[in-house]
Design an enzyme around this catalytic site. Structure first.
Site, PDB file in Angstrom:
ATOM      1  N   LYS A 180      21.671 -11.876  34.131  1.00  0.00           N
ATOM      2  CA  LYS A 180      20.629 -11.627  35.002  1.00  0.00           C
ATOM      3  C   LYS A 180      20.613 -12.176  36.419  1.00  0.00           C
ATOM      4  O   LYS A 180      20.553 -13.342  36.659  1.00  0.00           O
ATOM      5  CB  LYS A 180      19.334 -12.243  34.317  1.00  0.00           C
ATOM      6  CG  LYS A 180      18.002 -11.959  34.687  1.00  0.00           C
ATOM      7  CD  LYS A 180      17.783 -10.234  34.222  1.00  0.00           C
ATOM      8  CE  LYS A 180      16.454  -9.688  34.899  1.00  0.00           C
ATOM      9  NZ  LYS A 180      16.363  -8.329  34.598  1.00  0.00           N
ATOM     10  N   SER A 234      15.376  -3.384  33.104  1.00  0.00           N
ATOM     11  CA  SER A 234      14.537  -4.533  32.779  1.00  0.00           C
ATOM     12  C   SER A 234      12.986  -3.958  32.357  1.00  0.00           C
ATOM     13  O   SER A 234      13.010  -3.411  31.387  1.00  0.00           O
ATOM     14  CB  SER A 234      14.339  -5.354  33.818  1.00  0.00           C
ATOM     15  OG  SER A 234      14.231  -6.793  33.560  1.00  0.00           O
TER      16      SER A 234
END
Length: 591
Positions: A197, A390
């Site tokens: 991430k 996401s």
């Protein structure tokens, strides 16, 4: 003193006259633009006989048809620019293939004014057009990797006699801000779950992490393989040869392009027109009839208003925020639009077109909730555009079926929070000292001035971890996978669509029209009307609304504050203590 007052009075009078003239010219230009827009809206394009369908890649092809306004105040002129929606473009090509008034497609391939995934869908539509037996002819002044990706689909690829061709592959670049942030004295705390991430990484690191480099090397490699294989299939060489030429910078001129078989001819404009005359069986270029893709779509792509049943295409286009305004973002207002579709009994199936990098977790959950309620009463088929990553994946993972382009960016199942504190920066740079008085230990939590202490950071980390586990659980339920299987491919990692299908994140490789056909088949519909939402206001409507007196001073101030906040977030890339599910801001360029 008299000369002084004369100067003051003269200056004020001059300023007043200039102000009045400026406003007079401004409103005259606006009036002319509104008038021209109204006239253009009333004018319906017609398709000439023996026509050439011209697709100019300098003109934008976007997710939705959008109008733009350009005016030159000094020249006193105004013009209306309009993009063609990807769906209209694809449908127009399908209709042109069987339209006896269209002889062939002229692809003016100088620039690529669209995303790579959109180009993939348009390219596939051009291939299907060729199956009709009608040719596609490409002519370019110059060629780059992006424009050539589409140009090479043509039966004949023509480059200007003195045109250049430069293809160097895919490239991505990301700025890292940590050294600048340290220099300014700003403190940044990144709390995340997911080793890949990387959305907040540029604020805490001076260089790309190994995990981030790993995921983007794989991502670019997959997307490039899709492009290279498509190019090699269209031309008489292998992907290995193509890659070798690029690495050796062997393709840098028009001569090189023709030598290695990338282009068929190097002609001047008049030679191209003569060739078009031959294809159209006319003697002079003045007898050639062109119609643009946008005008052809307006003339031929029509809704089937006789059909009672409808299939809705819901566009989730833009960043996910709580208070969306329809200007490149989606949120609570968008969720209410989904509820309206659910309540429409004439809508029998829904295609959920996602083109979003994610954003607010809270807003993503609100949209996902509406999609779940929608799915309970009618089929929902997801179609992924440039990215469904996401939060963009969060809102769509429960769809009955997921279609993705090969070059779509998806996955990025991870969560982060980015907390800046400016107290030290204020003291260092402008000599301002910040002191606090609070009734409780953590009264200054995430107030933008002080860094989180260990206890506060632990609480924030737990929130992030809990949100990640919830995200993984939702994906596991939606995709029929175990949470361990999802966690293994999650950790915030971004995947290309061609890889995502191998690991279960998507079901089929295909574009928006493929998803529409599948949705129709799910409810056994052959005769239906396609409706798109949310509605896109025309520029004419926007101008009229902006000049109306309905808006109050409070509305204007609230709108200004919302836009100012959004601009500052965009400039800084910071969202305070909000928990976000968003992929990083990285640009992939096909050169």
């Amino acid at each position: 003193m008299k000369p002084f007052w004369k100067i003051v009075f003269g200056g004020c009078l001059g300023t007043l006259i200039a102000f009045l003239l400026f406003n007079l010219i401004f409103f005259w230009v606006i009036g002319a633009a509104v008038s021209s827009i109204g006239k253009k809206a009333d004018k319906q394009p017609t398709v000439p006989r023996n026509a050439i369908l011209k697709i100019d890649l300098n003109n934008s092809i976007a997710e939705r048809t959008q109008e733009g306004f350009n005016f030159n105040l000094l020249a006193g002129s105004a013009s209306l620019s309009e993009s063609v929606s990807l769906l209209d473009a694809v449908q127009a090509l399908e209709l042109a293939a069987v339209d006896p008034q269209i002889r062939f497609v002229y692809l003016k391939a100088d620039n690529l004014n669209m995303g790579i995934a959109q180009a993939e869908e348009l390219r596939n539509a051009l291939l299907r057009f060729r199956e009709s037996g009608k040719p596609v002819i490409s002519y370019s002044q110059n060629l780059s990797g992006g424009s050539y990706y589409l140009a090479c689909v043509a039966d004949k690829v023509i480059l200007n006699a003195y045109g250049e061709c430069s293809i160097t592959g895919l490239n991505s670049m990301q700025l890292y801000y940590k050294d600048l942030i340290d220099h300014l004295g700003i403190d940044i705390q990144l709390i995340r779950h997911g080793k890949y991430k990387s959305a907040g990484e540029p604020y805490i690191k001076s260089e790309m992490s190994q995990e981030n480099r790993e995921q983007y090397e794989k991502l670019l490699s997959t997307i490039w393989n899709t492009i290279a294989e498509a190019v090699a299939t269209s031309r008489s060489f292998t992907t290995e040869q193509f890659n070798a030429w690029i690495d050796d910078l062997a393709i840098s001129t028009g001569e090189d392009a023709q030598k290695y078989g990338l282009v068929d001819e190097r002609w001047y404009d008049d030679q191209v027109r003569d060739y078009f005359c031959t294809l159209c069986d006319v003697k002079k270029a003045k007898n050639l009839h062109y119609i643009s893709l946008g005008d052809y779509a307006k003339a031929r792509v029509k809704s089937n208003y006789r059909a009672k049943d409808k299939i809705a295409v819901i566009y989730a286009d833009g960043e996910i925020v709580m208070d969306d305004d329809g200007m490149g973002n989606i949120g609570n207002k968008f969720a209410r639009e989904i509820a309206e579709v659910r309540q429409d009994s004439a809508v029998k199936a829904v295609v959920f077109r996602v083109n979003s990098p994610g954003g607010s977790v809270q807003a993503s959950a609100a949209i996902e909730r509406e999609i779940e309620l929608l799915k309970a009463c009618k089929p929902v088929v997801a179609s992924y555009g440039e990215y469904a990553a996401s939060g963009g994946y969060w809102i769509s993972c429960h769809a009955d079926k997921i279609f993705s382009d090969r070059s779509t960016l998806t996955g990025s199942i991870g969560v982060f929070g980015l907390i800046p504190s400016f107290g030290r920066a204020l003291k260092k740079n402008v000599h301002l000292n910040v002191f606090e008085v609070s009734t409780h230990k953590h009264g200054s939590l995430a107030n933008g001035m002080f860094a989180l202490d260990p206890v506060e950071e632990a609480v924030m980390q737990k929130q992030i971890d809990d949100t990640y586990e919830d995200f993984v659980s939702r994906v596991a339920t939606g995709r029929g996978l175990s949470t361990d299987a999802v966690d293994a491919i999650a950790q915030g990692r971004v995947w290309a669509g061609a890889d995502a299908i191998q690991i279960g994140l998507v079901d089929e490789l295909g574009g928006l029209t493929d998803a529409i056909r599948y949705a129709a088949a799910m409810v056994s519909l052959d005769n239906y009307r396609l409706v798109e939402c949310p509605a896109v206001p025309t520029l004419y409507d926007q101008l009229l609304a902006s000049m109306s007196e309905e808006g109050t001073e409070q509305d204007i101030q609230a709108s200004f504050e919302a836009h100012a906040a959004r601009i500052s977030e965009w400039l800084l890339g910071l969202r305070g203590p909000e928990i976000a599910a968003r992929m990083d801001n990285i640009m992939i360029v096909l050169q």
